[in-house]
Motif scaffolding. Structure first.
Motif, PDB file in Angstrom:
ATOM      1  N   VAL A 137      46.719  47.633  31.341  1.00  0.00           N
ATOM      2  CA  VAL A 137      48.007  46.825  31.946  1.00  0.00           C
ATOM      3  C   VAL A 137      47.395  45.555  32.490  1.00  0.00           C
ATOM      4  CG1 VAL A 137      47.877  47.817  34.000  1.00  0.00           C
ATOM      5  CG2 VAL A 137      49.987  46.615  32.974  1.00  0.00           C
ATOM      6  N   LYS A 138      48.072  44.219  32.086  1.00  0.00           N
ATOM      7  CA  LYS A 138      47.883  43.210  33.010  1.00  0.00           C
ATOM      8  C   LYS A 138      48.157  43.044  34.344  1.00  0.00           C
ATOM      9  CE  LYS A 138      48.017  38.109  31.807  1.00  0.00           C
ATOM     10  NZ  LYS A 138      48.681  37.034  31.037  1.00  0.00           N
ATOM     11  N   VAL A 139      46.936  42.775  34.854  1.00  0.00           N
ATOM     12  CA  VAL A 139      47.390  42.369  36.651  1.00  0.00           C
ATOM     13  C   VAL A 139      46.743  41.016  36.931  1.00  0.00           C
ATOM     14  CG1 VAL A 139      47.315  45.148  36.890  1.00  0.00           C
ATOM     15  CG2 VAL A 139      44.928  43.776  36.946  1.00  0.00           C
ATOM     16  N   PRO A 140      47.150  40.499  37.775  1.00  0.00           N
ATOM     17  CA  PRO A 140      46.454  39.396  38.514  1.00  0.00           C
ATOM     18  C   PRO A 140      45.219  39.640  38.824  1.00  0.00           C
ATOM     19  CG  PRO A 140      48.701  39.756  39.339  1.00  0.00           C
ATOM     20  CD  PRO A 140      48.402  40.982  38.600  1.00  0.00           C
ATOM     21  N   LYS A 141      44.221  38.607  38.635  1.00  0.00           N
ATOM     22  CA  LYS A 141      42.665  38.674  39.142  1.00  0.00           C
ATOM     23  C   LYS A 141      42.713  39.277  40.558  1.00  0.00           C
ATOM     24  CE  LYS A 141      38.281  37.925  38.404  1.00  0.00           C
ATOM     25  NZ  LYS A 141      37.667  38.815  37.562  1.00  0.00           N
ATOM     26  N   ARG A 142      43.646  38.736  41.364  1.00  0.00           N
ATOM     27  CA  ARG A 142      43.472  39.144  42.890  1.00  0.00           C
ATOM     28  C   ARG A 142      43.366  40.537  43.137  1.00  0.00           C
ATOM     29  NH1 ARG A 142      47.833  36.859  47.061  1.00  0.00           N
ATOM     30  NH2 ARG A 142      47.071  34.907  46.332  1.00  0.00           N
ATOM     31  N   ILE A 143      44.267  41.497  42.329  1.00  0.00           N
ATOM     32  CA  ILE A 143      44.430  42.819  42.529  1.00  0.00           C
ATOM     33  C   ILE A 143      43.135  43.586  42.092  1.00  0.00           C
ATOM     34  CG2 ILE A 143      45.489  44.958  41.652  1.00  0.00           C
ATOM     35  CD1 ILE A 143      48.040  43.580  41.634  1.00  0.00           C
ATOM     36  N   SER A 144      42.602  43.089  40.924  1.00  0.00           N
ATOM     37  CA  SER A 144      41.233  43.660  40.333  1.00  0.00           C
ATOM     38  C   SER A 144      40.156  43.648  41.280  1.00  0.00           C
ATOM     39  CB  SER A 144      41.011  43.243  38.812  1.00  0.00           C
ATOM     40  OG  SER A 144      40.921  41.968  38.831  1.00  0.00           O
ATOM     41  N   SER A 145      40.032  42.272  41.911  1.00  0.00           N
ATOM     42  CA  SER A 145      38.976  41.512  42.599  1.00  0.00           C
ATOM     43  C   SER A 145      38.950  42.169  43.744  1.00  0.00           C
ATOM     44  CB  SER A 145      38.942  40.136  42.930  1.00  0.00           C
ATOM     45  OG  SER A 145      39.078  39.590  41.594  1.00  0.00           O
ATOM     46  N   ILE A 146      40.155  42.730  44.584  1.00  0.00           N
ATOM     47  CA  ILE A 146      40.385  43.546  45.681  1.00  0.00           C
ATOM     48  C   ILE A 146      39.595  44.966  45.510  1.00  0.00           C
ATOM     49  CG2 ILE A 146      41.661  44.489  47.445  1.00  0.00           C
ATOM     50  CD1 ILE A 146      43.297  41.632  47.303  1.00  0.00           C
ATOM     51  N   LEU A 147      40.225  45.525  44.608  1.00  0.00           N
ATOM     52  CA  LEU A 147      39.980  46.873  44.412  1.00  0.00           C
ATOM     53  C   LEU A 147      38.391  46.987  44.089  1.00  0.00           C
ATOM     54  CD1 LEU A 147      42.964  48.270  42.125  1.00  0.00           C
ATOM     55  CD2 LEU A 147      42.474  48.474  44.500  1.00  0.00           C
ATOM     56  N   GLU A 148      37.969  46.340  42.949  1.00  0.00           N
ATOM     57  CA  GLU A 148      36.481  46.236  42.777  1.00  0.00           C
ATOM     58  C   GLU A 148      35.654  46.067  43.949  1.00  0.00           C
ATOM     59  OE1 GLU A 148      35.879  43.428  40.019  1.00  0.00           O
ATOM     60  OE2 GLU A 148      37.110  44.615  38.271  1.00  0.00           O
ATOM     61  N   GLY A 149      36.016  45.071  45.026  1.00  0.00           N
ATOM     62  CA  GLY A 149      35.258  44.916  46.101  1.00  0.00           C
ATOM     63  C   GLY A 149      35.160  45.955  47.162  1.00  0.00           C
ATOM     64  N   GLU A 150      36.560  46.497  47.099  1.00  0.00           N
ATOM     65  CA  GLU A 150      36.915  47.618  48.110  1.00  0.00           C
ATOM     66  C   GLU A 150      35.989  48.774  47.726  1.00  0.00           C
ATOM     67  OE1 GLU A 150      40.137  50.967  49.280  1.00  0.00           O
ATOM     68  OE2 GLU A 150      40.493  49.348  47.774  1.00  0.00           O
ATOM     69  N   SER A 151      35.878  49.034  46.237  1.00  0.00           N
ATOM     70  CA  SER A 151      34.857  50.237  45.822  1.00  0.00           C
ATOM     71  C   SER A 151      33.584  50.115  46.300  1.00  0.00           C
ATOM     72  CB  SER A 151      35.363  50.464  44.475  1.00  0.00           C
ATOM     73  OG  SER A 151      34.673  49.299  43.768  1.00  0.00           O
ATOM     74  N   LEU A 152      33.143  48.639  46.299  1.00  0.00           N
ATOM     75  CA  LEU A 152      31.693  48.884  46.500  1.00  0.00           C
ATOM     76  C   LEU A 152      31.296  49.026  48.230  1.00  0.00           C
ATOM     77  CD1 LEU A 152      30.408  45.433  44.878  1.00  0.00           C
ATOM     78  CD2 LEU A 152      29.915  47.505  44.236  1.00  0.00           C
ATOM     79  N   LEU A 153      32.191  48.952  48.935  1.00  0.00           N
ATOM     80  CA  LEU A 153      31.806  49.044  50.440  1.00  0.00           C
ATOM     81  C   LEU A 153      32.428  50.421  51.009  1.00  0.00           C
ATOM     82  CD1 LEU A 153      32.392  45.346  51.669  1.00  0.00           C
ATOM     83  CD2 LEU A 153      30.214  46.372  50.933  1.00  0.00           C
ATOM     84  N   GLY A 345      53.793  38.850  50.426  1.00  0.00           N
ATOM     85  CA  GLY A 345      54.836  39.622  49.748  1.00  0.00           C
ATOM     86  C   GLY A 345      54.783  40.960  49.886  1.00  0.00           C
ATOM     87  N   ASN A 346      55.556  41.695  49.145  1.00  0.00           N
ATOM     88  CA  ASN A 346      55.455  43.139  49.479  1.00  0.00           C
ATOM     89  C   ASN A 346      55.394  43.973  48.340  1.00  0.00           C
ATOM     90  OD1 ASN A 346      56.934  43.131  52.011  1.00  0.00           O
ATOM     91  ND2 ASN A 346      58.984  42.522  51.172  1.00  0.00           N
ATOM     92  N   ARG A 347      55.155  43.428  46.995  1.00  0.00           N
ATOM     93  CA  ARG A 347      54.930  44.147  45.798  1.00  0.00           C
ATOM     94  C   ARG A 347      53.297  44.338  45.774  1.00  0.00           C
ATOM     95  NH1 ARG A 347      58.258  40.543  41.389  1.00  0.00           N
ATOM     96  NH2 ARG A 347      57.745  38.925  43.019  1.00  0.00           N
ATOM     97  N   LEU A 348      52.636  43.289  46.045  1.00  0.00           N
ATOM     98  CA  LEU A 348      51.072  43.552  46.122  1.00  0.00           C
ATOM     99  C   LEU A 348      50.591  44.804  46.859  1.00  0.00           C
ATOM    100  CD1 LEU A 348      48.287  42.699  45.007  1.00  0.00           C
ATOM    101  CD2 LEU A 348      48.116  40.880  47.002  1.00  0.00           C
ATOM    102  N   PRO A 349      51.023  44.769  48.135  1.00  0.00           N
ATOM    103  CA  PRO A 349      50.406  46.062  48.813  1.00  0.00           C
ATOM    104  C   PRO A 349      51.045  47.255  48.153  1.00  0.00           C
ATOM    105  CG  PRO A 349      51.597  44.398  50.405  1.00  0.00           C
ATOM    106  CD  PRO A 349      51.763  43.799  48.887  1.00  0.00           C
ATOM    107  N   PHE A 350      51.995  47.597  47.782  1.00  0.00           N
ATOM    108  CA  PHE A 350      52.517  48.739  46.939  1.00  0.00           C
ATOM    109  C   PHE A 350      51.341  49.111  46.089  1.00  0.00           C
ATOM    110  CE2 PHE A 350      54.648  51.535  44.332  1.00  0.00           C
ATOM    111  CZ  PHE A 350      55.550  52.388  45.232  1.00  0.00           C
ATOM    112  N   VAL A 351      51.087  48.228  44.940  1.00  0.00           N
ATOM    113  CA  VAL A 351      50.072  48.575  43.953  1.00  0.00           C
ATOM    114  C   VAL A 351      48.755  48.803  44.580  1.00  0.00           C
ATOM    115  CG1 VAL A 351      48.863  47.304  42.134  1.00  0.00           C
ATOM    116  CG2 VAL A 351      51.353  46.869  42.401  1.00  0.00           C
TER     117      VAL A 351
END
Length: 522
Positions: A137-153, A345-351
């Motif tokens: 699924v296509k997601v904004p770069k912001r979401i993938s960057s946050i999830l990838e960075g979070e997983s590292l730490l 916004g409210n949608r990004l935190p839900f994802v």
């Protein structure tokens, strides 16, 4: 072991087939592998695939973390450092506390120390699962960057909690000032050891003659050396691997040649592909052993399942609440600092809250719990194993299968964190063409351009993809220097232009490496 070799070989073939099937039906492969492992475990006569608990961390985690850090963008990591830091440390700690309190209150015989042990195990979401799901699924770069960075730490923070809880279970006491000093050393020592070993490997490979084969072998042993050195120094091996890998990744173009970068990329993709496949299949294959252990502890299957779903509910609701809590904190912070997003916004935190699938790290951590404690069975080890298994399975199936639907349904806007892809590519091509022509003016003889150089000049001037690479020796040296100039321009743009997506820059760098390799074939 040799008599089961055919079985292990069949598992590898099965992993490849199942991942091919997952791509066909557009289902994240971790989900399919876990279910397949579960089904295989019930087949009579199937050998028990068992790894010694103390070897779990050494076998799987160092290369998985090394690869994740190598592929991560330091620029994106730094840009989203506040929210990544919040999810990786604050959220993990709050999750561990919530699990500890609930487990201590509802599970008979579960001490607070065992609750924190379980909390440290199940608190970190799995990046591999999220990445496998997000590719459909296509997601904004912001979401993938946050999830990838979070997983590292978050792996490091959760394992620190796990280690302190394990000490409390073993010793029966918790000395806060000793724990504080130990925590400081684990963090500072881990980061320092990782960077130091990264510097040593970087300098060694830069100044001593190596080829692609040597560089690939060194890259394979590096995460293990970093991890073992840090652990032997009682520092955090996870933080050491992450910090060392980020340093080496950031400096990859200073100590590795194009051949090494291209070939290592292929080797590591295959290596990580196999490791991820094995670890998710192992999750399903472990169920019979876990359930038999429950019988030995005298815990009913129904009660254990009830406890597991209770912990799963705590994890899912807790992450969702904290995700929206971060929005409130961000809005308050925007009143005092300009860098905070005033309208997240409210949608990004839900994802972000829903992308809480557990996986590799939770499995490796729970399997590393010692079987015995002072000669007697470790308290509730099998129950902890079972709860972790259900948490992984439930979050993968429930959240993993619905995450693409949630993202599409919410219609998350493009946050314009980067320039559009087409605009970025035009900008990079223009900058490379200008730099190449400037280099020719300074180092070439314009009136004596060979026909090959004239064609390249036309390519840069009109941005045409010229395919003929048959060149003369002098042209080869000049063109190779121009490619290096282009490489340095891209690295400079990446450091100085925050709106330029590093992923696109890496694709351009990859093309330059391929171009340089093509020259060597002439």
């Amino acid at each position: 072991m040799i008599e089961d070799f055919s079985f292990y070989l069949a598992l590898v073939v099965l992993i490849v087939f199942l991942i091919m099937l997952s791509n066909k039906i557009k289902l994240a492969y971790p989900i399919l592998l876990v279910i397949a492992g579960l089904i295989i475990s019930f087949i009579p006569g199937v050998p028990v695939l068992k790894i010694e608990p103390e070897l779990i961390f050494i076998i799987f985690l160092p290369p998985l973390l090394y690869d994740a850090a190598w592929l991560n963008s330091w620029k994106e990591l730094w840009h989203w450092r506040r929210i990544i830091g919040s999810f990786a440390f604050v959220v993990v700690f709050l999750t561990a506390v919530s699990v500890a309190l609930v487990a201590n209150f509802f599970i008979p015989g579960f001490t607070l120390a065992l609750g924190f042990l379980l909390g440290g195990i199940v608190s970190p979401p799995d990046a591999v699962s999220a990445g496998a799901i997000l590719k459909f699924v296509k997601v904004p770069k912001r979401i993938s960057s946050i999830l990838e960075g979070e997983s590292l730490l978050n792996d490091a923070s959760s394992l620190i909690i796990f280690r302190f809880a394990l000490i409390a279970v073993v010793t029966g006491q918790f000395v806060w000032y000793e724990a504080t000093l130990s925590f400081i050393w684990m963090v500072i020592g881990g980061v320092g050891i990782g960077v130091l070993i990264g510097v040593i490997f970087c300098k060694t490979q830069k100044f001593l003659p190596t080829d692609a084969n040597m560089d690939i072998i060194l890259s394979l042993v590096t995460p293990y050396i970093i991890y073992i050195t840090a652990e032997e120094s009682h520092a955090s091996g996870i933080l050491a691997v992450v910090s060392g890998s980020l340093y080496l990744s950031y400096n990859r173009h200073h100590f590795l040649g194009s051949s090494s970068r291209l070939r290592a990329e292929t080797v590591w993709q295959s290596f990580i592909f196999l490791l991820n496949g094995l670890v998710f299949l192992l999750i399903g294959l472990d169920l019979p052993e876990i359930t038999s252990g429950l019988k030995q502890e005298g815990i009913s299957f129904f009660d254990a399942t009830l406890f597991a779903f209770l912990i799963t509910l705590v994890l899912m609701l807790g992450r969702m609440l904290v995700a929206y809590g971060a929005v409130i904190v961000t809005k308050i912070a925007s009143l005092f600092i300009t860098v905070a997003d005033k309208n997240p916004g409210n949608r990004l935190p839900f994802v972000l809250g829903w992308a809480g699938m557990r996986g590799v790290v939770s499995l490796a951590t729970t399997l590393s719990i010692p079987v015995t404690l002072d000669g007697s069975p470790f308290p509730h080890r099998n129950l902890i194993l079972y709860i972790t298994f259900i948490v992984i399975l439930a979050t993968l199936v429930l959240q993993g299968t619905t995450l693409p639907f949630v993202i599409k349904k919410l219609r998350i806007p493009n946050f314009q964190d980067h320039l559009p892809k087409a605009e970025t590519e035009r900008f990079l091509r223009k900058e490379l063409a200008k730099a190449s022509l400037e280099y020719l003016k300074l180092n070439g003889r314009e009136s004596e351009y060979s026909i090959h150089l004239q064609k390249w000049v036309s390519e840069w001037e009109f941005d045409i993809d010229f395919k003929d690479k048959s060149i003369l020796p002098d042209d080869y040296i000049l063109y190779k220097n121009i490619l290096e100039e282009q490489r340095q321009i891209l690295l400079k743009i990446n450091r100085s232009k925050e709106l330029v997506d590093e992923e696109i820059i890496r694709r351009f760098l990859h093309k330059i490496d391929l171009e340089e390799e093509n020259l060597k074939q002439e």
